[in-house]
Write a protein that holds these residues in place. Structure first.
Motif, PDB file in Angstrom:
ATOM      1  N   GLY A 199      -4.473  -6.021   5.892  1.00 25.76           N
ATOM      2  CA  GLY A 199      -2.954  -5.446   4.959  1.00 25.76           C
ATOM      3  C   GLY A 199      -3.869  -4.484   3.968  1.00 25.76           C
ATOM      4  O   GLY A 199      -2.581  -3.732   3.364  1.00 25.76           O
ATOM      5  N   ALA A 200      -4.529  -4.491   4.052  1.00 33.37           N
ATOM      6  CA  ALA A 200      -5.225  -3.232   2.945  1.00 33.37           C
ATOM      7  C   ALA A 200      -4.426  -1.306   2.916  1.00 33.37           C
ATOM      8  O   ALA A 200      -4.251  -1.220   4.034  1.00 33.37           O
ATOM      9  N   MET A 201      -4.035  -1.366   1.809  1.00 40.72           N
ATOM     10  CA  MET A 201      -3.392   0.064   2.092  1.00 40.72           C
ATOM     11  C   MET A 201      -4.333   1.078   1.504  1.00 40.72           C
ATOM     12  O   MET A 201      -4.811   0.784   0.759  1.00 40.72           O
ATOM     13  N   ALA A 202      -3.463   2.572   2.160  1.00 37.10           N
ATOM     14  CA  ALA A 202      -4.527   3.894   1.679  1.00 37.10           C
ATOM     15  C   ALA A 202      -3.569   4.701   1.210  1.00 37.10           C
ATOM     16  O   ALA A 202      -2.260   5.022   2.122  1.00 37.10           O
ATOM     17  N   TYR A 203      -3.409   5.637   0.665  1.00 36.99           N
ATOM     18  CA  TYR A 203      -3.073   5.964  -0.141  1.00 36.99           C
ATOM     19  C   TYR A 203      -3.109   7.464  -0.621  1.00 36.99           C
ATOM     20  O   TYR A 203      -4.677   8.284  -0.567  1.00 36.99           O
ATOM     21  N   GLY A 204      -2.759   8.770   0.041  1.00 36.15           N
ATOM     22  CA  GLY A 204      -2.753   9.642   0.133  1.00 36.15           C
ATOM     23  C   GLY A 204      -1.875  10.710  -1.331  1.00 36.15           C
ATOM     24  O   GLY A 204      -0.783  10.793  -1.505  1.00 36.15           O
ATOM     25  N   LYS A 205      -2.291  12.179  -1.601  1.00 38.53           N
ATOM     26  CA  LYS A 205      -1.588  13.475  -2.664  1.00 38.53           C
ATOM     27  C   LYS A 205      -1.074  13.964  -1.720  1.00 38.53           C
ATOM     28  O   LYS A 205      -0.161  14.068  -1.953  1.00 38.53           O
ATOM     29  N   THR A 206      -1.407  14.164  -0.633  1.00 37.92           N
ATOM     30  CA  THR A 206      -1.065  15.535   0.102  1.00 37.92           C
ATOM     31  C   THR A 206      -0.891  15.055   1.906  1.00 37.92           C
ATOM     32  O   THR A 206      -0.966  13.360   2.024  1.00 37.92           O
ATOM     33  N   ASN A 207       0.267  15.464   2.673  1.00 39.00           N
ATOM     34  CA  ASN A 207       0.092  15.264   3.872  1.00 39.00           C
ATOM     35  C   ASN A 207      -0.988  15.367   4.212  1.00 39.00           C
ATOM     36  O   ASN A 207      -0.737  14.204   5.418  1.00 39.00           O
ATOM     37  N   ASP A 208      -2.605  15.819   4.798  1.00 37.20           N
ATOM     38  CA  ASP A 208      -3.527  15.597   5.152  1.00 37.20           C
ATOM     39  C   ASP A 208      -3.875  14.994   4.887  1.00 37.20           C
ATOM     40  O   ASP A 208      -4.285  14.571   5.805  1.00 37.20           O
ATOM     41  N   ASP A 209      -3.662  13.877   3.778  1.00 36.96           N
ATOM     42  CA  ASP A 209      -4.500  12.815   3.766  1.00 36.96           C
ATOM     43  C   ASP A 209      -3.614  11.968   4.387  1.00 36.96           C
ATOM     44  O   ASP A 209      -4.327  10.992   4.983  1.00 36.96           O
ATOM     45  N   VAL A 215       5.888 -11.022  -8.150  1.00 37.35           N
ATOM     46  CA  VAL A 215       4.374  -9.619  -7.882  1.00 37.35           C
ATOM     47  C   VAL A 215       5.435  -8.418  -7.762  1.00 37.35           C
ATOM     48  O   VAL A 215       4.495  -7.862  -8.115  1.00 37.35           O
ATOM     49  N   ALA A 216       5.514  -8.890  -6.689  1.00 32.00           N
ATOM     50  CA  ALA A 216       6.982  -7.204  -6.654  1.00 32.00           C
ATOM     51  C   ALA A 216       7.155  -7.143  -7.588  1.00 32.00           C
ATOM     52  O   ALA A 216       7.237  -5.459  -7.493  1.00 32.00           O
ATOM     53  N   LEU A 217       7.996  -7.696  -7.996  1.00 34.03           N
ATOM     54  CA  LEU A 217       9.139  -7.606  -9.841  1.00 34.03           C
ATOM     55  C   LEU A 217       8.133  -6.626 -10.621  1.00 34.03           C
ATOM     56  O   LEU A 217       7.883  -5.609 -11.509  1.00 34.03           O
ATOM     57  N   LYS A 218       6.653  -7.791 -10.610  1.00 36.29           N
ATOM     58  CA  LYS A 218       5.835  -6.805 -11.846  1.00 36.29           C
ATOM     59  C   LYS A 218       5.459  -6.212 -11.309  1.00 36.29           C
ATOM     60  O   LYS A 218       5.242  -4.965 -11.892  1.00 36.29           O
ATOM     61  N   GLY A 219       4.867  -5.880 -10.257  1.00 41.86           N
ATOM     62  CA  GLY A 219       4.432  -4.679  -9.820  1.00 41.86           C
ATOM     63  C   GLY A 219       5.559  -3.242 -10.342  1.00 41.86           C
ATOM     64  O   GLY A 219       4.957  -2.132 -10.534  1.00 41.86           O
ATOM     65  N   ALA A 220       6.980  -4.027  -9.741  1.00 48.02           N
ATOM     66  CA  ALA A 220       7.621  -2.249 -10.135  1.00 48.02           C
ATOM     67  C   ALA A 220       7.585  -1.870 -11.355  1.00 48.02           C
ATOM     68  O   ALA A 220       7.973  -1.085 -11.781  1.00 48.02           O
ATOM     69  N   GLU A 235      -2.274  -6.541  -4.554  1.00 43.82           N
ATOM     70  CA  GLU A 235      -2.445  -5.819  -5.203  1.00 43.82           C
ATOM     71  C   GLU A 235      -1.899  -4.491  -4.838  1.00 43.82           C
ATOM     72  O   GLU A 235      -2.374  -3.372  -5.589  1.00 43.82           O
ATOM     73  N   ASP A 236      -1.032  -4.551  -3.758  1.00 40.73           N
ATOM     74  CA  ASP A 236      -0.236  -3.337  -3.518  1.00 40.73           C
ATOM     75  C   ASP A 236       0.976  -2.981  -3.638  1.00 40.73           C
ATOM     76  O   ASP A 236       1.391  -1.843  -3.938  1.00 40.73           O
ATOM     77  N   MET A 237       1.807  -3.632  -4.286  1.00 42.54           N
ATOM     78  CA  MET A 237       2.196  -3.986  -5.314  1.00 42.54           C
ATOM     79  C   MET A 237       3.308  -2.912  -6.408  1.00 42.54           C
ATOM     80  O   MET A 237       3.995  -2.003  -5.408  1.00 42.54           O
ATOM     81  N   GLY A 238       2.464  -3.061  -6.448  1.00 44.88           N
ATOM     82  CA  GLY A 238       2.395  -1.741  -8.030  1.00 44.88           C
ATOM     83  C   GLY A 238       2.226  -0.069  -7.617  1.00 44.88           C
ATOM     84  O   GLY A 238       2.633   0.881  -7.341  1.00 44.88           O
ATOM     85  N   PRO A 239       1.100   0.003  -6.726  1.00 39.25           N
ATOM     86  CA  PRO A 239       1.087   0.959  -6.576  1.00 39.25           C
ATOM     87  C   PRO A 239       1.897   1.859  -5.537  1.00 39.25           C
ATOM     88  O   PRO A 239       1.943   3.177  -5.602  1.00 39.25           O
ATOM     89  N   VAL A 240       2.871   0.913  -4.327  1.00 36.11           N
ATOM     90  CA  VAL A 240       3.389   1.393  -3.267  1.00 36.11           C
ATOM     91  C   VAL A 240       4.858   1.590  -4.367  1.00 36.11           C
ATOM     92  O   VAL A 240       5.448   2.260  -4.114  1.00 36.11           O
ATOM     93  N   GLN A 256       8.248  -5.069  -2.037  1.00 35.35           N
ATOM     94  CA  GLN A 256       7.795  -6.658  -1.119  1.00 35.35           C
ATOM     95  C   GLN A 256       7.877  -6.377  -0.368  1.00 35.35           C
ATOM     96  O   GLN A 256       6.797  -7.266   0.546  1.00 35.35           O
ATOM     97  N   VAL A 257       8.709  -5.456   0.308  1.00 38.21           N
ATOM     98  CA  VAL A 257       8.756  -5.480   2.315  1.00 38.21           C
ATOM     99  C   VAL A 257       7.110  -3.991   3.196  1.00 38.21           C
ATOM    100  O   VAL A 257       6.943  -4.464   3.730  1.00 38.21           O
ATOM    101  N   GLU A 258       6.898  -2.967   2.157  1.00 37.16           N
ATOM    102  CA  GLU A 258       6.370  -2.033   2.720  1.00 37.16           C
ATOM    103  C   GLU A 258       4.705  -3.175   2.058  1.00 37.16           C
ATOM    104  O   GLU A 258       3.714  -2.645   3.632  1.00 37.16           O
ATOM    105  N   ALA A 259       4.650  -3.484   1.107  1.00 42.89           N
ATOM    106  CA  ALA A 259       3.039  -3.695   0.788  1.00 42.89           C
ATOM    107  C   ALA A 259       3.186  -5.125   1.088  1.00 42.89           C
ATOM    108  O   ALA A 259       3.658  -6.488   0.882  1.00 42.89           O
ATOM    109  N   LEU A 260       1.212  -5.386   1.929  1.00 49.06           N
ATOM    110  CA  LEU A 260       1.377  -6.708   2.183  1.00 49.06           C
ATOM    111  C   LEU A 260      -0.005  -7.626   1.644  1.00 49.06           C
ATOM    112  O   LEU A 260       0.764  -8.628   1.434  1.00 49.06           O
TER     113      LEU A 260
END
Length: 394
Positions: A368-378, A345-350, A269-274, A262-266
């Motif tokens: 507020g869009a998020m980008a995701y990475g698998k590694t620290n380089d990403d 929304v955040a609870l559904k995402g969880a 659609e990013d609540m679940g992935p976060v 809830q705090v991290e995702a703006l």
């Protein structure tokens, strides 16, 4: 005499606290018939009969006041109340001269089905039709209206509640010390990761919504209402079952994840992935420290200890790794408790977090869009994108 003649019940009263009227039968004749019945019932009781009739006549005759009324009377319309229930409540409170007068007024006014559940401030000795009009006007609700937005912490919520009700903040703090007594089920105070749950911590259970509280409510009454709403929403989401069977973690841990998302995702659609990133860091064993490493948890600790939250670039290393902070960067696993009040929304995402191999996330644009990475380089590459877009994290 049929039930329709005396009870005049309203169908559908359980539905959102509203009620509908049945077709009126018999007009004033039923009042006379009821009066005759009362006289017959009490006819053999001598003087007692007269006293008894005096006590019940307000429920059978249509006597009415002629004026607008005086003073104040607080009236409670409860879920499932029929017109007769409301009429009896008004009569007992001295608002109307007879219950029958109000029932007649309700039958004659097609808008009477619009009376809502709640507490109302009326006057005493009112004309029944005026009393009905006041019940239909929401301005007469004897309530304090409070909106709790998503993402607030308990201290902020107490402040809002205090400003709306006049009840001191300390009263809310004291009432909140025993969440189970307020209605939080015991199942919420267990974890599957071996960490203990602070049973005095109400954080995360104060469900964000708009509430109406009676002006007579205490701090305990108000928190009980909020917790009851939390329980209702968790049941609708099937939250406990989903956390146990699909995520294989305790509902409390999923609640913690929802509060962080809830705090991290703006964006919704990013609540679940976060939330999934949090689970990947805390539970898979594939993240180097098996910890969350989040500024938001550090900032939560600063806020509840009387300090101000800081932007990421201003947080000190000593604050990030403070051993006295149970929410610091280095704590292994899921955070020890919620850091906000998450919304639907955040609870559904969880509990519906999509599976991924992501261990990093960062906000990369001003929308507020998020980008995701698998590694620290990403992650470092995504941070560069964020910096180019003017996000102050560099």
């Amino acid at each position: 005499m049929s039930d329709n003649d005396l009870d005049l019940s309203f169908a559908g009263a359980e539905d959102r606290g509203r009620w509908r009227h049945r077709e009126r039968k018999g007009g004033r004749g039923r009042t006379f018939l009821a009066l005759i019945l009362v006289l017959v019932l009490f006819g053999g009781l001598g003087g007692v009969a007269y006293v008894g009739y005096g006590k019940v006549k307000g429920f059978f005759t249509a006597e009415d006041y002629s004026g607008p009324g005086t003073g104040e009377a607080v009236i409670e319309v409860k879920p499932g109340h029929t017109a007769t229930d409301i009429a009896n409540t008004l009569y007992k409170a001295g608002v109307v001269k007879s219950a029958a007068a109000f029932v007649n007024a309700a039958e004659d006014n097609p808008k009477s089905s619009g009376i809502q559940v709640g507490s109302y401030l009326l006057r005493k000795q009112m004309k029944a039709s005026d009393a009905l009009a006041m019940l239909l006007d929401l301005k007469n609700k004897n309530v304090n209206r409070v909106t709790i937005p998503e993402g607030l912490i308990s201290l902020q919520i107490y402040d809002r509640l205090s400003k709306a009700t006049g009840i001191p903040v300390n009263d809310f703090k004291k009432a909140a010390k025993d969440p189970q007594k307020l209605g939080v089920p015991a199942l919420w105070f267990k974890r599957t990761d071996g960490k203990k749950v602070d049973k005095t911590n109400i954080e995360g259970f104060l469900y964000p919504a708009t509430y109406e509280f009676s002006k007579n409510d205490t701090a305990t009454d108000i928190l009980e209402d909020i917790i009851a709403h939390f329980n209702d929403e968790m049941e609708k989401l099937d939250f406990v079952n989903q956390a146990n069977t699909k995520l294989h973690i305790s509902p409390y841990e999923a609640l913690v994840a929802g509060s962080i998302a809830q705090v991290e995702a703006l964006l919704p659609e990013d609540m679940g992935p976060v939330a999934r990133v949090l689970y990947n860091r805390a539970y898979t064993g594939n993240f180097p420290c098996t910890c969350l490493q989040l500024d938001s948890t550090v900032n939560y600790w600063l806020r509840i200890t009387g300090k101000s939250a800081k932007s990421s670039e201003k947080l000190l290393v000593t604050e990030l790794h403070d051993p006295k902070n149970p929410y610091n960067y280095d704590v292994k696993g899921m955070a020890v408790g919620p850091i906000s009040s998450p919304g639907e929304v955040a609870l559904k995402g969880a509990i519906t977090a999509p599976k991924s191999d992501y261990y990093f996330f960062v906000t990369v644009d001003k929308k507020g869009a998020m980008a995701y990475g698998k590694t620290n380089d990403d992650h470092e590459a995504n941070i560069k994108i964020a910096c180019k877009n003017g996000i102050p994290i560099c």
